[in-house]
Enzyme design. Structure first.
Site, PDB file in Angstrom:
ATOM      1  N   ASP A  99       0.639   9.779   4.069  1.00 31.86           N
ATOM      2  CA  ASP A  99       1.573  10.277   5.058  1.00 31.86           C
ATOM      3  C   ASP A  99       1.854  11.753   4.824  1.00 31.86           C
ATOM      4  O   ASP A  99       1.616  12.302   3.745  1.00 31.86           O
ATOM      5  CB  ASP A  99       2.892   9.495   4.997  1.00 31.86           C
ATOM      6  CG  ASP A  99       2.726   8.064   5.485  1.00 31.86           C
ATOM      7  OD1 ASP A  99       1.770   7.810   6.242  1.00 31.86           O
ATOM      8  OD2 ASP A  99       3.536   7.206   5.100  1.00 31.86           O
TER       9      ASP A  99
ATOM     10  N   TYR B 157      -0.162   5.080  -7.445  1.00 29.59           N
ATOM     11  CA  TYR B 157       0.929   5.815  -6.809  1.00 29.59           C
ATOM     12  C   TYR B 157       2.085   5.970  -7.785  1.00 29.59           C
ATOM     13  O   TYR B 157       2.235   5.189  -8.739  1.00 29.59           O
ATOM     14  CB  TYR B 157       1.446   5.060  -5.577  1.00 29.59           C
ATOM     15  CG  TYR B 157       0.409   4.835  -4.503  1.00 29.59           C
ATOM     16  CD1 TYR B 157       0.302   5.696  -3.425  1.00 29.59           C
ATOM     17  CD2 TYR B 157      -0.465   3.744  -4.565  1.00 29.59           C
ATOM     18  CE1 TYR B 157      -0.646   5.492  -2.432  1.00 29.59           C
ATOM     19  CE2 TYR B 157      -1.412   3.527  -3.589  1.00 29.59           C
ATOM     20  CZ  TYR B 157      -1.494   4.411  -2.522  1.00 29.59           C
ATOM     21  OH  TYR B 157      -2.432   4.202  -1.543  1.00 29.59           O
TER      22      TYR B 157
ATOM     23  N   TYR C 158       0.225  -0.446   2.364  1.00 25.27           N
ATOM     24  CA  TYR C 158       1.343   0.383   2.808  1.00 25.27           C
ATOM     25  C   TYR C 158       2.420   0.339   1.726  1.00 25.27           C
ATOM     26  O   TYR C 158       3.143  -0.656   1.569  1.00 25.27           O
ATOM     27  CB  TYR C 158       1.898  -0.128   4.133  1.00 25.27           C
ATOM     28  CG  TYR C 158       0.972   0.086   5.308  1.00 25.27           C
ATOM     29  CD1 TYR C 158       0.835   1.349   5.881  1.00 25.27           C
ATOM     30  CD2 TYR C 158       0.243  -0.969   5.844  1.00 25.27           C
ATOM     31  CE1 TYR C 158      -0.012   1.556   6.967  1.00 25.27           C
ATOM     32  CE2 TYR C 158      -0.603  -0.771   6.931  1.00 25.27           C
ATOM     33  CZ  TYR C 158      -0.727   0.494   7.487  1.00 25.27           C
ATOM     34  OH  TYR C 158      -1.558   0.696   8.561  1.00 25.27           O
TER      35      TYR C 158
END
Length: 517
Positions: A334, A404, A477
């Protein structure tokens, strides 16, 4: 003379003299006589043996008496091999004629140099109108009707002949190599191609009208032109070739002129050159939370400061001097997510590059991107790659693991049992419906993903904030895995801890793929 020596050695392949006289009278050019006779001696083609020289050679040996009644262009190749092609230098420009192989080769090399290509080799592509195939077949049937019982026809004529395309390449090769100062590659292995597209509107229209469903073909062609399609000629030619192959000899003789009629106007030629797509790949890092991966415009308003695609792609395009660029990456993040760690693999595909950059020039691209005043994006390991790397990235996007780091807030204090609970989960399956935030541009699907592992790092001085390190299947996601997306992702950090959870900041720290390293 070289041509006399070459012709002397090739004389055994030629048909009898009365047949040569017949072919010349019919309007067949010398080079077509050679190729249809199966002559493959390069010297016969690259030396400009014209009709009068062939006649003189044979007359000297008391082989033939002939009075020239030739038309302007060959009735078979329509002047492609003469060459006497009418060539438009640029679209819309006045037509010009070439009268020799050297002149045609010089014109082609001028086109290449005019586009400022930097090349070290080339290959030739030739597109011919299907009427040439029809002409060759008409000549064969004519000779069969007239000379079928003669031994020379039974033995070899037209059995092992060279095509017009192969003959043209043989004729042009030496001159093009000389003017371009590089080597011709016989196969299409070279990334740089010179395309010669020949057309002959008068005879091609006549051919279309003779073919079955010719009227429908004309309608399709008119419709394609009205719609501005650039593919109508290729599609029409391909259709004509297929139809010609299906017509039996007997029917062919009733529908087409046998032998082919003489023509006064040669083919027109369009010369174009292009390079197959160039691929430059590497890994990018995104340091800003206000930079999207691709150019993002909503209602004529830019979202974010710029994009990774524009920063890298435009720099690569400029040094390659291509017609544009396409940016491909192994997944995406994003706009507010940084890309850190080893970076995300990417490819820049540049169509029709005028220049193939050296390793030094590619390093200059890296340095320019990495040393800008605003350090928004960086690149690593930039290098030439093959088109197969695009497939590897698609595979990696779906099957590889990604790591992440997220700053997470929860609505109650984090306890030691919570840490143990989260870190003990290994290879956990989750179900994710398309997130609400992207439903306007993504299909409403349900996807199964895997959370491989999680680690918790407490933030000093607070009990409701912590750093979440996790490794997941590509395509997960992460934001929705934390807050649950109103139950559309299950389980989630929020549902596991039994409280509300939100991501405040998110970074991609590692994309585990073993290429572009």
């Amino acid at each position: 003379m070289e041509w006399q020596s070459a012709l002397g050695s090739a004389k055994l392949c030629l048909p009898p003299c009365h047949v040569i006289r017949d072919l010349l009278s019919t309007g067949v050019c010398v080079r077509c006589i050679f190729r249809l006779s199966g002559i493959r001696d390069r010297d016969c083609y690259i030396s400009s043996i014209n009709e009068s020289e062939l006649i003189s050679f044979l007359e000297e040996q008391n082989e033939i008496e002939y009075n020239s009644t030739t038309s302007t262009s060959c009735c078979v190749c329509l002047g492609v091999l003469c060459p006497s092609c009418v060539v438009p230098e640029k679209p819309g420009a006045d037509l010009r004629e070439t009268s020799s192989v050297n002149e045609l080769a010089l014109l082609i090399s001028d086109v290449v140099k005019g586009e400022q290509y930097r090349i070290d080799e080339f290959s030739l592509e030739v597109s011919l109108p299907p009427v040439i195939t029809a002409n060759e077949r008409a000549l064969r049937l004519y000779l069969k009707q007239k000379y079928e019982k003669e031994q020379w026809f039974k033995d070899s004529f037209l059995c092992d002949h060279m095509s017009v395309k192969d003959t043209l390449k043989l004729v042009l090769n030496a001159s093009l190599e000389k003017y371009l100062a590089v080597q011709n590659v016989e196969t299409l292995s070279s990334s740089f191609r010179i395309r010669l597209t020949y057309s002959h509107s008068e005879t091609s229209q006549m051919l279309q009208s003779m073919l079955p469903n010719g009227r429908d073909s004309k309608k399709r062609e008119r419709g394609s032109k009205e719609n501005g399609s650039s593919k109508n000629c290729n599609e029409s030619d391909a259709s004509a070739f297929r139809v010609l192959e299906l017509i039996e000899d007997q029917n062919f003789c009733t529908q087409f002129q046998v032998p082919p009629g003489k023509v006064d106007k040669p083919c027109q030629l369009v010369v174009a050159c292009y390079r197959t797509p160039t691929y430059i790949g590497g890994r990018y890092l995104k340091y800003s939370r206000n930079v999207s991966q691709s150019r993002w415009i909503i209602d004529d308003e830019r979202m974010g400061e710029t994009s990774v695609e524009e920063i890298i792609g435009e720099n690569v395009r400029q040094i390659c001097q291509g017609d544009g660029y396409k940016f491909h990456s192994a997944g995406r993040e994003d706009i507010d997510v940084r890309m850190l760690g080893s970076g995300r693999p990417f490819l820049v595909e540049v169509p029709n590059s005028r220049i193939m950059p050296s390793s030094t020039e590619i390093k200059q691209i890296s340095d320019k991107i990495n040393h800008t005043d605003k350090k928004l994006v960086g690149v690593k390991n930039l290098k030439f790659v093959g088109a197969e790397a695009w497939d590897l990235m698609r595979e990696g996007e779906a099957e590889k693991q990604k790591q992440y780091a997220a700053l997470v807030w929860i609505s109650r204090p984090l306890e030691d049992d919570d840490v143990c609970n989260l870190t003990s989960l290994k290879d956990m399956d989750i179900s994710q419906k398309t997130p609400i935030r992207v439903l306007h541009r993504r299909s409403p699907l349900e996807r199964s993903k895997v959370i491989h592992w999680m680690k918790i790092e407490k933030v000093e001085g607070t009990t409701q904030y912590f750093l979440l390190h996790l490794c997941t299947q590509a395509g997960t996601y992460i934001k929705e895995f934390v807050h649950g997306d109103l139950g559309r992702t299950h389980p989630s950090i929020g549902s596991i801890l039994g409280c509300r959870a939100e991501i405040l900041q998110l970074d991609v720290t590692d994309v585990k793929m073993d290429y572009f390293n």
